[in-house]
Scaffold this motif. Structure first.
Motif, PDB file in Angstrom:
ATOM      1  N   GLN A  55       0.952  -1.155   0.066  1.00  0.00           N
ATOM      2  CA  GLN A  55      -0.046   0.033   0.021  1.00  0.00           C
ATOM      3  C   GLN A  55       0.833   1.244   0.151  1.00  0.00           C
ATOM      4  OE1 GLN A  55      -3.116  -1.575   3.338  1.00  0.00           O
ATOM      5  NE2 GLN A  55      -3.858   0.696   2.156  1.00  0.00           N
ATOM      6  N   ALA A  60      -1.631   2.612  -3.017  1.00  0.00           N
ATOM      7  CA  ALA A  60      -2.770   2.217  -3.450  1.00  0.00           C
ATOM      8  C   ALA A  60      -3.578   1.928  -2.369  1.00  0.00           C
ATOM      9  CB  ALA A  60      -2.318   1.015  -4.257  1.00  0.00           C
ATOM     10  N   SER A  61      -5.006   1.777  -2.371  1.00  0.00           N
ATOM     11  CA  SER A  61      -5.874   1.455  -1.193  1.00  0.00           C
ATOM     12  C   SER A  61      -5.637  -0.011  -0.979  1.00  0.00           C
ATOM     13  CB  SER A  61      -7.417   1.717  -1.480  1.00  0.00           C
ATOM     14  OG  SER A  61      -7.704   0.713  -2.853  1.00  0.00           O
ATOM     15  N   THR A  64      -7.487  -2.457  -3.322  1.00  0.00           N
ATOM     16  CA  THR A  64      -6.520  -2.497  -4.803  1.00  0.00           C
ATOM     17  C   THR A  64      -5.572  -3.611  -4.468  1.00  0.00           C
ATOM     18  OG1 THR A  64      -7.172  -0.494  -5.294  1.00  0.00           O
ATOM     19  CG2 THR A  64      -5.236  -1.544  -6.469  1.00  0.00           C
ATOM     20  N   TRP A  67      -6.012  -7.254  -4.441  1.00  0.00           N
ATOM     21  CA  TRP A  67      -6.061  -8.170  -5.387  1.00  0.00           C
ATOM     22  C   TRP A  67      -4.651  -9.006  -5.756  1.00  0.00           C
ATOM     23  CZ3 TRP A  67      -9.469  -9.848  -9.115  1.00  0.00           C
ATOM     24  CH2 TRP A  67     -10.813  -9.408  -9.110  1.00  0.00           C
ATOM     25  N   THR A  68      -3.537  -8.652  -5.153  1.00  0.00           N
ATOM     26  CA  THR A  68      -2.323  -9.383  -5.362  1.00  0.00           C
ATOM     27  C   THR A  68      -2.562 -10.607  -5.000  1.00  0.00           C
ATOM     28  OG1 THR A  68      -1.460  -8.541  -3.375  1.00  0.00           O
ATOM     29  CG2 THR A  68      -0.888  -7.135  -5.278  1.00  0.00           C
ATOM     30  N   ILE A 116       1.036  -1.203  -9.092  1.00  0.00           N
ATOM     31  CA  ILE A 116       0.278  -2.092  -8.609  1.00  0.00           C
ATOM     32  C   ILE A 116      -0.286  -2.968  -9.635  1.00  0.00           C
ATOM     33  CG2 ILE A 116      -1.621  -0.891  -8.363  1.00  0.00           C
ATOM     34  CD1 ILE A 116      -0.243  -3.501  -5.730  1.00  0.00           C
ATOM     35  N   GLY A 117      -0.726  -2.361 -10.742  1.00  0.00           N
ATOM     36  CA  GLY A 117      -1.300  -3.120 -11.777  1.00  0.00           C
ATOM     37  C   GLY A 117      -0.343  -4.080 -12.604  1.00  0.00           C
ATOM     38  N   ILE A 120      -0.461  -7.077  -9.968  1.00  0.00           N
ATOM     39  CA  ILE A 120      -1.467  -7.883 -10.067  1.00  0.00           C
ATOM     40  C   ILE A 120      -1.360  -9.190 -11.314  1.00  0.00           C
ATOM     41  CG2 ILE A 120      -3.864  -8.182 -10.294  1.00  0.00           C
ATOM     42  CD1 ILE A 120      -4.018  -5.444  -8.732  1.00  0.00           C
TER      43      ILE A 120
END
Length: 517
Positions: A55, A60-61, A64, A67-68, A116-117, A120
């Motif tokens: 985070q 990131a929240s 979010t 999701w990892t 973060i995208g 994931i």
């Protein structure tokens, strides 16, 4: 119809001295399989302790960053159904090597994630490789040892399954403190390299055989169906209710796809998952028992570290270490359970294990804010001992009566059941606990302080102490539900075979009907 003949003979003949122990060849294969299983299972839990760090790193929240974990789990669920067919088509050794390469590549990419995208996405790639390692490992080991020794084989594979949830938080916390978050992924690269070389040298070569056609329709129904259903279920704790659109829409679509797959598989001769396995009474009973047990025990396991973190204010590493007695208890009884399963069948052991787990869980139903640590650690040790003679003997009950060709499909199906039921159990226990906290204002206030949503200096000390006690009671009430579900496992467990399988012409035939009682 195809068979993967690239495995060693199905163990020594029944009654021979070699049939009573795992020989050197089988132990070498076991070593390879356990390394792969440890990598896959550890990575489910090791990331959980890194979420706050991620985070901060990626700004990131929590939703979010979570999701990892979700992407990894959903990829696991999506790929497991095709493992049985792929093992028959390409051979277990080739597929196992490919799975390790995919998992290690995903791990390396995760460590280089710049946002973060991408992280994931790379976690999903990691899950595609990791999802095949456990069912493939079960197939390889069962074929290597033969039906006479399947109990001991399951005991070996049970070690990483139990140590994953316990060792993951410890390893993750240590790596983040000692190095950086990248190392929770980079650690898989050297381990994976060792596993790859060992698998290449130890696992027997595959022999090509004509393969049955791939069930494309089945894959398009089952893989996305399971992923959508588990996504809906895993969203329940976040939404706080199963009635939320974010839960219902994917969950119902996934369920419809799974039911459509069942209708499809009943009509198709070579479906992705062989539902004709349910004609085997022992498989059916084992699946029912495993479903109930995974819902109850896996859900409860999620809450053990949460109690130490939230109520006792332990740090992540300490909470992981406090769970170690559970793993030690399981490691003590698992080898014994494996040998006894092969000698007397799984039925009596599973019943005894459930009773022992229930005794340990009963202690946690009475947990308070200041319950003695020796009492809690003793209860965890007792539960671990029960676990050591429960989960893997249930697996043995399903696999020991299958023919060589059915083993890959059977192990795939049992892994799907375990993954799905475990996810449901985690969601159910999370919602029960959350609702109990919300129903008690004091517990809710203390929980908000623990999560740093409310500054501690804004809450009177007396109210904080009252809230800590109320939060502990919320845990105890949730453990009571878990205990009731574990006791309910006794019903299907009564019908598990209570004598070892009879082996005829190299294939397990299963105990006679009279041996069931």
């Amino acid at each position: 119809m195809s068979t993967d003949t690239g495995s060693p003979p199905a163990g020594p003949a029944a009654g021979s001295p070699a049939a009573d122990k795992l020989d050197r060849g089988v132990l070498r294969v076991a070593g390879v399989v356990v390394i792969g299983a440890i990598m896959s299972i550890l990575d489910v839990t090791v990331v959980s302790v890194a979420l706050p760090t991620l985070q901060r790193e990626f700004d990131a929240s929590y939703a979010t960053v979570a999701w990892t974990m979700t992407a990894y789990t959903l990829a696991l669920a999506a790929v497991i159904p095709i493992t049985g067919w792929a093992a028959d088509r390409f051979g277990t050794r080739r597929l196992y090597l490919a799975s390790i390469v995919l998992f290690v590549a995903g791990s390396a990419l995760c460590s280089f994630a710049w946002d973060i995208g991408p992280l994931i996405v790379f976690r999903a790639l990691q899950g595609l490789g990791g999802g095949m390692l456990m069912p493939l490992g079960m197939t390889i080991m069962t074929r290597a040892a033969g039906p006479e020794r399947v109990g001991r084989v399951m005991a070996v594979l049970g070690v990483p399954m139990l140590l994953g949830p316990i060792g993951g938080p410890i390893l993750g916390g240590w790596l983040i403190d000692a190095a950086s978050w990248q190392w929770i992924f980079l650690i898989n690269v050297p381990i994976g390299a060792v596993a790859l070389v060992a698998a290449w040298r130890v696992l027997p070569k595959d022999t090509s055989q004509p393969s049955e056609p791939f069930d494309v329709v089945g894959m398009l129904l089952l893989s996305p169906g399971l992923a959508l259903f588990l996504y809906g279920v895993s969203t329940i704790p976040e939404e706080g209710t199963a009635a939320a659109a974010k839960v219902l829409v994917p969950g119902l679509i996934g369920l419809v796809l799974v039911l459509a797959f069942v209708a499809h598989a009943l009509r198709k001769a070579n479906a992705l998952i062989d539902l004709s396995l349910f004609k085997n009474r022992h498989v059916t009973i084992a699946v029912i028992t495993m479903t109930l047990f995974s819902v109850a025990f896996m859900g409860a396991m999620l809450l053990f570290p949460s109690y130490f973190l939230q109520v006792r204010q332990e740090d992540t590493l300490s909470a992981g270490l406090l769970l170690a007695p559970q793993g030690l208890g399981a490691m003590l009884t698992m080898p014994i359970g494996g040998r006894l399963t092969d000698k007397m069948g799984p039925g009596k052991l599973v019943l005894a294990g459930i009773v022992v787990i229930s005794a340990g869980m009963a202690v946690f139903t009475q947990v308070g804010a200041d319950t003695s640590y020796p009492v809690l650690l003793g209860a965890l040790f007792v539960m671990g001992m029960g676990m050591g003679v429960t989960m893997m003997p249930i697996m043995s009950a399903a696999l020991s009566t299958l023919t060589d060709h059915q083993i890959a499909r059977g192990s795939t199906m049992m892994n799907i059941v375990q993954q799905t039921a475990g996810s449901i159990g985690t969601a159910v226990m999370s919602v029960i606990f959350t609702n109990r906290v919300l129903d008690d204002p004091a517990a809710g206030t203390y929980s908000a302080v623990v999560q740093e949503k409310v500054p501690a200096d804004q809450v009177p000390p007396a109210l904080l102490e009252q809230g800590r006690t109320a939060l502990a009671e919320s845990f105890g009430g949730t453990y009571t539900v878990a205990l009731a579900l574990i006791v309910a496992c006794l019903v299907p467990a009564l019908f598990l075979p209570r004598r070892k399988s009879v082996v005829k012409d190299g294939q397990a035939q299963g105990p006679s009907v009279t041996a069931m009682h």
